[in-house]
Structures are given as structure tokens and as C-alpha cells.
Design an enzyme around this catalytic site. Structure first.
Site, PDB file in Angstrom:
ATOM      1  CE  LYS A  87      57.922  27.619  50.663  1.00  0.00           C
ATOM      2  NZ  LYS A  87      58.368  28.737  49.909  1.00  0.00           N
ATOM      3  N   GLY A 142      56.983  36.311  44.277  1.00  0.00           N
ATOM      4  CA  GLY A 142      57.752  37.032  43.264  1.00  0.00           C
ATOM      5  C   GLY A 142      57.228  38.521  42.781  1.00  0.00           C
ATOM      6  CB  ALA A 168      55.012  34.227  48.695  1.00  0.00           C
ATOM      7  N   GLY A 169      55.421  37.541  48.223  1.00  0.00           N
ATOM      8  CA  GLY A 169      54.834  38.787  48.053  1.00  0.00           C
ATOM      9  C   GLY A 169      55.660  39.720  48.432  1.00  0.00           C
ATOM     10  CG  ASN A 171      64.553  33.353  47.075  1.00  0.00           C
ATOM     11  OD1 ASN A 171      65.475  33.928  46.654  1.00  0.00           O
ATOM     12  ND2 ASN A 171      64.452  32.025  46.558  1.00  0.00           N
ATOM     13  CB  THR A 172      61.606  37.082  44.512  1.00  0.00           C
ATOM     14  OG1 THR A 172      61.192  36.074  44.207  1.00  0.00           O
ATOM     15  CG2 THR A 172      62.008  38.212  43.211  1.00  0.00           C
TER      16      THR A 172
END
Lengths: 66, 266
Positions: B108, B169, B195-196, B217-218
Site C-alpha cells: 500500500k 482518522g 480513509a475517512g 482502521n481508526t
């Protein structure tokens, strides 16, 4: 002689190999990758590759990340 | 009637490998490796990201390792270049990952622009992508939601293009669904929103737009109950994909009765 290991100065015997360094630092047999002066040193060459004074050595592993 | 939401005839194919799950999860920010593993299993993911970092010389080298919790024979590993702010560092990190993981080619790529936004530096990203593809890597690339850039990254030879929904995040969800739609409609490689995402509906929206998958992830790791959120995300991805394939009704300004008009009494 002195090398830089992961950004920190470290004393190291003349003619020490990558394998020796991994043994001394506790990472022998662990899943790590080694780079010296921005060049990868493949696992197959750890036994033969001798460190030189001033070498900048990186030992890395995998950690959590996104 | 038994309808499978994960359809074996509808796999996600990345670099020639077929995946039943369209959810890719990160492994950062968890409390410990046990929670990492439990959340990863609850997400039903088959691909996990990881970061490449210096070992801590002087600390216990035999401490449990991420790859003990998520071994390569159970998951496709996706080493990232997180924390790299230029193409050279990103390429270097990928080479370390390849050595670490015994010739592993899938990476990635993310090259960040600044710490405040964590927005991709797309100029450095393009440079790094070109070098990595030339070196034989299979590159999944994090980028902004710019359709032109997405196309260029595909043309370079990236195996998946991964536009952000919102800053890393931030949990803001899909901010520009028309850009994502434009990217998806013109792509020949998988488009993975990276993301987001903040909660399950964000993931479902991305999938309903036709995105091929979501990487997060977050949203999972920082939820109050990460394992439960991982489960919610799994369901959202499946629901969103099913809704996309089913074909939603067009939006109309006025009502349309659900019951027949003929035969009403009175």
C-alpha cells in the site's frame, strides 16, 4: 569500530557480520529486514556480509498500522 | 430463500487474487494484539495492512509480534508506507517490506503531504508509483478523490486505486460522493475507499456508490467496542455491496404509493 544502528551509535567488533549483529541485539531468527546504507541486505547474505566502520544499519519489523 | 450477501460469483480481485471480503482493515491503534486479532476476525477481512518500523533495540526482542497475531498464512498482508513524506522513503520502505515478507510484492503506497491534513502528496505519490511498478511491485495506492489522478495512477499500472473518503482518522465519511462515482465509473482496476470512514453507514455509502471495497482502521480500532464495530462494518460492506448490485430506485421528488390504487373501498 562504530556503526549507527537504527539511528543510535553502537560499537561493533571488526569483521562482525550482519548475523553477529542480529545475535548481539537479540534479533537472530526473528522476522526482521536489514538495510545497510540504504541497500537491503537479503537474509541469504547475513552470514557473509561484514559490517564496516560508519555503516548506517536499519533493522525493521512489522507493527500495527493502517 | 437463501440469498448469500457474500457471493462467490462476485469476488474482489486484486493483483490476480480473489477475495470474498471487500473489507480491508488496518492493524494500528488497538489496545493490544489480542484485540487486534479479535477485531480482525470479527471484520471477516482477508487482507490487513501493517507498518514497517525500526525494532526497539534494547527492548525484549521476543515480545509478541504482529505477525504472530495475524500470520501470513491466514491473511494477505498489505505493508504500507505510512509516515513517508517523499517518494524515495516510500520506495525504500516497500523494499524493506519485500525483504521482511520474503519477496512479497503487494504494497500500500501512501506518500503524505503534511501532518495536519495527512493528505496525500500526489506528485510524490505518482513518482513513487512509477518506480514501484517498474520494480515489480503490485501497488495499491492511497490518493485524493481526484478522478484525473485516479486515472493516471491506473495508467501507471497500480493494481488498485484507493481514494480517501475524508482525511485519515477523521471519521467524517464520504465527503464527495460525485467524485467517487466518477472515479468508480471510469476505472478498470478496483477502487477501494481508504480513509475517512467513521461508522457503518459511511462504509455502506461507499459500497452503494459502486466502490469495490473499503479500507479502514481508526473507525474500528478507536470505537468504544472495536470488535462489535468490526462486525458492524462487515455487515455494512455486505449490505452496501448487495444494494449496489441490486440497483437502487431512482430518487423522485413526489410520492409513489406502495399499495395498488385499484380496488380501494368507498
Amino acid at each position: 569500530m562504530q556503526i549507527t544502528l537504527n539511528g543510535q551509535p553502537r560499537d561493533c567488533g571488526h569483521g562482525a557480520t550482519v548475523t553477529q549483529l542480529l545475535l548481539d541485539s537479540g534479533y537472530a531468527g526473528r522476522r526482521v529486514a536489514v538495510e545497510i546504507n540504504h541497500e537491503i541486505v537479503p537474509r541469504s547474505r547475513h552470514d557473509d556480509h561484514q559490517l564496516r566502520d560508519g555503516d548506517r544499519v536499519e533493522i525493521v519489523h512489522a507493527i500495527g498500522g493502517g | 430463500m437463501n440469498i448469500k450477501t457474500i457471493d462467490s460469483t462476485d469476488p474482489l480481485i486484486i493483483a490476480g487474487k480473489s477475495y470474498g471480503s471487500r473489507l480491508i482493515t488496518g492493524t494500528g491503534k488497538y489496545k493490544d494484539l489480542d484485540e487486534t486479532r479479535r477485531a480482525t476476525l470479527a471484520a471477516g477481512t482477508e487482507m490487513v495492512t501493517l507498518a514497517i518500523r525500526r525494532v526497539n533495540i534494547g527492548q525484549d526482542p521476543n515480545a509478541p509480534n504482529l505477525l504472530d497475531a495475524l500470520p501470513p498464512h491466514e491473511f494477505t498482508l498489505l505493508p504500507n508506507t505510512a509516515g513517508c513524506y517523499n517518494a524515495a522513503d516510500a520506495v525504500r520502505t516497500c523494499k524493506l517490506a519485500r525483504e521482511l515478507l520474503d519477496g512479497h510484492k503487494l504494497v500500500k503506497l501512501e506518500v503524505l503531504g503534511d501532518q495536519r491534513t495527512l493528505y496525500p502528496d500526489v506528485i510524490e505519490t505518482l513518482k513513487a508509483a512509477e518506480q514501484l511498478v517498474a520494480e515489480g511491485f503490485d501497488v495499491m495506492v492511497y490518493t485524493s478523490d481526484d478522478p484525473i489522478l485516479a486515472r493516471k495512477l491506473e495508467e501507471i499500472g497500480c493494481v488498485a486505486v484507493m481514494p480517501l473518503a475524508a482525511p485519515i482518522g477523521s471519521g467524517l465519511g464520504v465527503q464527495n460522493r460525485y467524485n467517487l462515482l466518477e472515479i468508480v465509473e471510469n476505472a478498470k482496476v478496483p477502487i477501494i475507499v481508504d480513509a475517512g470512514v467513521g461508522t457503518a453507514s459511511d462504509a455502506a455509502i461507499a459500497m452503494e456508490l459502486g466502490c469495490d471495497g473499503v479500507l479502514m482502521n481508526t473507525a474500528i480500532a478507536s470505537a468504544k467496542d472495536p470488535v462489535l464495530m468490526a462486525h458492524a462494518m462487515k455487515l455494512a460492506i455486505e449490505a452496501g455491496r448487495a444494494a449496489f448490485r441490486a440497483g437502487r430506485i431512482p430518487r423522485k421528488r413526489f410520492a409513489s404509493a406502495s399499495s395498488p390504487i385499484d380496488g380501494t373501498i368507498g
